[in-house]
Design a protein around this motif. Structure first.
Motif, PDB file in Angstrom:
ATOM      1  N   LEU A  16      -1.664   7.809   1.791  1.00 40.45           N
ATOM      2  CA  LEU A  16      -0.531   7.565   2.837  1.00 40.45           C
ATOM      3  C   LEU A  16      -0.680   8.330   4.166  1.00 40.45           C
ATOM      4  CD1 LEU A  16       2.545   8.934   0.716  1.00 40.45           C
ATOM      5  CD2 LEU A  16       1.734   6.385   1.066  1.00 40.45           C
ATOM      6  N   VAL A  17      -1.624   9.370   4.280  1.00 39.31           N
ATOM      7  CA  VAL A  17      -2.207   9.921   5.597  1.00 39.31           C
ATOM      8  C   VAL A  17      -3.119   8.789   6.327  1.00 39.31           C
ATOM      9  CG1 VAL A  17      -3.611  11.481   6.729  1.00 39.31           C
ATOM     10  CG2 VAL A  17      -1.582  12.238   5.130  1.00 39.31           C
ATOM     11  N   VAL A  77      -2.270  14.679  -4.483  1.00 40.44           N
ATOM     12  CA  VAL A  77      -3.194  14.591  -3.688  1.00 40.44           C
ATOM     13  C   VAL A  77      -3.743  13.375  -3.153  1.00 40.44           C
ATOM     14  CG1 VAL A  77      -5.511  15.637  -2.867  1.00 40.44           C
ATOM     15  CG2 VAL A  77      -3.749  17.013  -4.143  1.00 40.44           C
ATOM     16  N   GLY A  78      -4.327  12.600  -4.233  1.00 37.79           N
ATOM     17  CA  GLY A  78      -4.907  11.233  -3.541  1.00 37.79           C
ATOM     18  C   GLY A  78      -3.701  10.309  -3.071  1.00 37.79           C
ATOM     19  N   GLY A  79      -2.427  10.474  -3.654  1.00 41.51           N
ATOM     20  CA  GLY A  79      -1.413   9.502  -3.128  1.00 41.51           C
ATOM     21  C   GLY A  79      -1.037   9.883  -1.728  1.00 41.51           C
ATOM     22  N   THR A  94      -1.011   5.609   7.461  1.00 44.96           N
ATOM     23  CA  THR A  94      -0.501   6.306   8.846  1.00 44.96           C
ATOM     24  C   THR A  94      -1.342   6.430   9.814  1.00 44.96           C
ATOM     25  OG1 THR A  94       1.420   7.387   7.528  1.00 44.96           O
ATOM     26  CG2 THR A  94       1.049   8.062  10.037  1.00 44.96           C
ATOM     27  N   PHE A  95      -2.332   6.958   9.639  1.00 41.31           N
ATOM     28  CA  PHE A  95      -3.642   6.979  10.800  1.00 41.31           C
ATOM     29  C   PHE A  95      -3.959   5.453  11.071  1.00 41.31           C
ATOM     30  CE2 PHE A  95      -8.010   7.241  12.064  1.00 41.31           C
ATOM     31  CZ  PHE A  95      -8.107   8.108  13.062  1.00 41.31           C
ATOM     32  N   LEU A  96      -3.883   4.359  10.198  1.00 39.15           N
ATOM     33  CA  LEU A  96      -4.540   3.314  10.456  1.00 39.15           C
ATOM     34  C   LEU A  96      -3.152   2.291  11.093  1.00 39.15           C
ATOM     35  CD1 LEU A  96      -6.600   2.455   7.633  1.00 39.15           C
ATOM     36  CD2 LEU A  96      -7.435   2.981   9.826  1.00 39.15           C
ATOM     37  N   GLY A  97      -2.113   2.922  11.307  1.00 38.96           N
ATOM     38  CA  GLY A  97      -1.058   2.109  11.811  1.00 38.96           C
ATOM     39  C   GLY A  97      -0.113   1.560  10.956  1.00 38.96           C
ATOM     40  N   TYR A  98      -0.175   1.631   9.735  1.00 39.14           N
ATOM     41  CA  TYR A  98       0.756   0.968   8.825  1.00 39.14           C
ATOM     42  C   TYR A  98       1.921   2.022   8.510  1.00 39.14           C
ATOM     43  CZ  TYR A  98      -3.267  -2.133   7.729  1.00 39.14           C
ATOM     44  OH  TYR A  98      -4.151  -2.926   7.822  1.00 39.14           O
ATOM     45  N   ASP A  99       3.022   1.350   8.567  1.00 37.23           N
ATOM     46  CA  ASP A  99       4.319   2.035   8.326  1.00 37.23           C
ATOM     47  C   ASP A  99       4.629   1.406   7.085  1.00 37.23           C
ATOM     48  OD1 ASP A  99       4.138   3.373  10.846  1.00 37.23           O
ATOM     49  OD2 ASP A  99       5.281   1.574  11.771  1.00 37.23           O
ATOM     50  N   PRO A 145       0.876  -1.109  -0.026  1.00 38.30           N
ATOM     51  CA  PRO A 145      -0.086   0.098  -0.028  1.00 38.30           C
ATOM     52  C   PRO A 145       1.018   1.320   0.093  1.00 38.30           C
ATOM     53  CG  PRO A 145      -0.968  -1.504   1.574  1.00 38.30           C
ATOM     54  CD  PRO A 145       0.300  -2.225   1.055  1.00 38.30           C
ATOM     55  N   TRP A 146       2.023   1.241   0.804  1.00 31.02           N
ATOM     56  CA  TRP A 146       2.987   2.442   0.695  1.00 31.02           C
ATOM     57  C   TRP A 146       3.549   2.551  -0.509  1.00 31.02           C
ATOM     58  CZ3 TRP A 146       4.500   6.522   3.901  1.00 31.02           C
ATOM     59  CH2 TRP A 146       3.797   6.741   5.068  1.00 31.02           C
ATOM     60  N   ALA A 147       3.783   1.529  -1.356  1.00 36.93           N
ATOM     61  CA  ALA A 147       4.258   1.596  -2.616  1.00 36.93           C
ATOM     62  C   ALA A 147       3.465   2.080  -3.553  1.00 36.93           C
ATOM     63  CB  ALA A 147       4.853   0.121  -3.153  1.00 36.93           C
ATOM     64  N   LEU A 148       2.193   1.861  -3.496  1.00 35.19           N
ATOM     65  CA  LEU A 148       1.342   2.306  -4.344  1.00 35.19           C
ATOM     66  C   LEU A 148       0.938   4.075  -3.992  1.00 35.19           C
ATOM     67  CD1 LEU A 148      -1.095   2.413  -6.171  1.00 35.19           C
ATOM     68  CD2 LEU A 148      -2.662   1.751  -4.419  1.00 35.19           C
TER      69      LEU A 148
END
Length: 187
Positions: free
Chosen positions: A160-161, A154-156, A164-169, A98-101
């Motif tokens: 990412l926010v 903006v979408g990317g 981060t909020f969901l706790g994924y690093d 997900p972070w890569a996307l």
């Protein structure tokens, strides 16, 4: 080497391929649509689509959204270069699809607008970004005129926010809110 280490090592190229593939697709779409927009919309009245919900009109933007930072194109160029460098450096430790996307969307959009700032008139580090999509009004008075790179950025960034909020690093770790609160309490 443990099974977990092997799996992580094998997954890294997949994540990097996703990041750079998404970035390349966004960049290619952005550059192609800007070339078409300049060729088709230069010195032309705005094209009304979807009953006036969308207009295609060529604007050369020396600033950021809503014409902010007009006259600061050189600073926006430096910010874009910094974003690109940070994403490339971050990619070395990337362990999350997900972070890569999300990073791929931001990278592709940043590169698209950076190319304009570096190579379009009036000159390097001062180039105006080609914008051509306007919502609800042909002049951008309701919503800023934008290009393909802008919603990718903006979408990317929004994605990412949320991650981060969901706790994924970016390193693939997931931390719960409770874990974060417990760790904060121990400091």
């Amino acid at each position: 080497m443990s099974h977990d280490e092997t799996e992580t090592d094998n997954q890294q190229p997949r994540r990097l391929r996703l990041l750079f593939s998404v970035a390349a697709i966004v960049l290619a779409l952005d550059v192609a649509t800007k070339i078409i927009a300049v060729a088709a919309l230069e010195d032309r009245e705005p094209v009304r689509l979807l009953g006036g919900a969308v207009y295609l009109a060529l604007y050369r933007n020396p600033g950021a959204a809503f014409s902010m930072a007009t006259g600061m194109t050189w600073l926006l160029t430096i910010v874009a270069i910094t974003v690109v460098v940070v994403i490339i450096r971050l990619s070395r430790n990337l362990r999350s699809l997900p972070w890569a996307l999300g990073l791929g969307l931001v990278l592709g959009g940043a590169l698209g607008n950076l190319i304009d700032r570096l190579f379009r008139a009036p000159g390097p580090m001062r180039g105006h970004v080609v914008d051509f999509v306007s919502l609800f009004a042909p002049d951008g008075s309701v919503w800023p005129v934008f290009n393909v790179a802008d919603p990718a950025i903006v979408g990317g960034a929004a994605f990412l926010v949320v991650l981060t909020f969901l706790g994924y690093d970016p390193d693939g770790q997931r931390h719960s809110k409770k874990e974060n609160a417990d760790n904060e309490g121990k400091r």
